[in-house]
Design a protein around this motif. Structure first.
Motif, mmCIF file in Angstrom:
data_model
loop_
_atom_site.group_PDB
_atom_site.id
_atom_site.type_symbol
_atom_site.label_atom_id
_atom_site.label_comp_id
_atom_site.label_asym_id
_atom_site.label_seq_id
_atom_site.Cartn_x
_atom_site.Cartn_y
_atom_site.Cartn_z
ATOM 1 N N THR A 1 19.672 -27.565 -35.743
ATOM 2 C CA THR A 1 19.779 -28.408 -34.768
ATOM 3 C C THR A 1 20.003 -27.866 -33.642
ATOM 4 O O THR A 1 19.785 -28.294 -32.430
ATOM 5 N N ARG A 2 21.336 -27.009 -33.750
ATOM 6 C CA ARG A 2 21.933 -26.551 -32.571
ATOM 7 C C ARG A 2 20.789 -25.424 -31.818
ATOM 8 O O ARG A 2 20.364 -25.491 -30.626
ATOM 9 N N VAL B 1 8.925 -22.405 -34.864
ATOM 10 C CA VAL B 1 9.382 -21.490 -33.819
ATOM 11 C C VAL B 1 8.849 -20.704 -33.004
ATOM 12 O O VAL B 1 9.070 -20.558 -31.605
ATOM 13 N N ASP B 2 7.583 -19.991 -33.158
ATOM 14 C CA ASP B 2 6.930 -19.240 -32.357
ATOM 15 C C ASP B 2 6.195 -19.939 -31.252
ATOM 16 O O ASP B 2 5.559 -19.403 -30.503
ATOM 17 N N ALA C 1 19.962 -16.310 -31.302
ATOM 18 C CA ALA C 1 20.969 -16.904 -32.186
ATOM 19 C C ALA C 1 20.231 -16.904 -33.386
ATOM 20 O O ALA C 1 19.951 -17.819 -34.184
ATOM 21 N N PRO C 2 20.364 -15.701 -34.062
ATOM 22 C CA PRO C 2 19.726 -15.453 -35.298
ATOM 23 C C PRO C 2 20.061 -16.419 -36.490
ATOM 24 O O PRO C 2 19.270 -16.817 -37.101
ATOM 25 N N VAL D 1 14.170 -22.253 -38.481
ATOM 26 C CA VAL D 1 12.863 -22.273 -39.230
ATOM 27 C C VAL D 1 12.888 -22.916 -40.617
ATOM 28 O O VAL D 1 11.916 -23.277 -41.194
ATOM 29 N N GLN D 2 14.142 -22.739 -41.361
ATOM 30 C CA GLN D 2 14.057 -23.131 -42.901
ATOM 31 C C GLN D 2 14.071 -24.572 -42.932
ATOM 32 O O GLN D 2 13.572 -25.404 -43.857
#
Length: 171
Positions: free
Chosen positions: A74-75, A113-114, A122-123, A130-131
């Protein structure tokens, strides 16, 4: 002399009030352009509260629970909404449980995400987005966040433990 409000409680109330507005507009069938407003508002309050709890409560910060992973994703969404101003959500044809009245054959979902403009790396946040969020119904995320904060309210030693009581009912 005026006493200063407990801002953690204010943030929690802000989250629940924004979530309620989200559902009112969702049930009214508002467009994506209208739905992005309460979506960003609710994730703003959720992230503010999450970040404050993380900063002030070592046990909260150390948690690896599902709710914390949802909050990391969410961040990512909140940061992209703030700095790149993308449309984070899209309406897709879908019937997703639990079904809500009025019945619609569509769902507001988080963008993959793409489809979100790039920003500061921010990995961990992106991985959790994504998850747990990407292409999933927004309402499920908001319900998961509400459940996480309710769980946190019930944790012994929580900084929001004495929060709203029964004054906010979850959808």
């Amino acid at each position: 002399m005026t006493t200063e409000p407990d801002m953690l409680q204010v943030a929690l109330q802000g989250f629940h009030a924004a979530r309620t507005r989200y559902y009112v507009q969702l049930d009214a069938g508002h467009s994506e352009e209208q739905m992005i407003i309460p979506t960003v508002e609710v994730i703003y309050w959720a992230c503010v509260l999450d970040e404050q709890l993380e900063d002030k409560d070592a046990e909260y910060m150390a948690s690896t629970a599902y709710g914390r992973r949802i909050m990391l994703g969410t961040r990512f969404a909140r940061n992209r909404a703030t700095h790149q101003l993308p449309m984070l959500i899209e309406r897709v044809a879908s019937l997703t449980a639990p079904i809500r009245a009025p019945l619609r054959a569509e769902e507001m979902t988080w963008l993959p995400v793409d489809k979100i403009p790039p920003g500061r790396p921010a990995p961990a946040q992106e991985r959790n987005y994504v998850q747990y969020l990407a292409s999933k119904p927004v309402r499920h995320t908001l319900d998961d966040i509400a459940a996480w904060f309710a769980s946190e309210q019930n944790r012994s030693g929580s900084l929001i433990g004495s929060a709203l009581g029964d004054s906010w009912i979850a959808f």
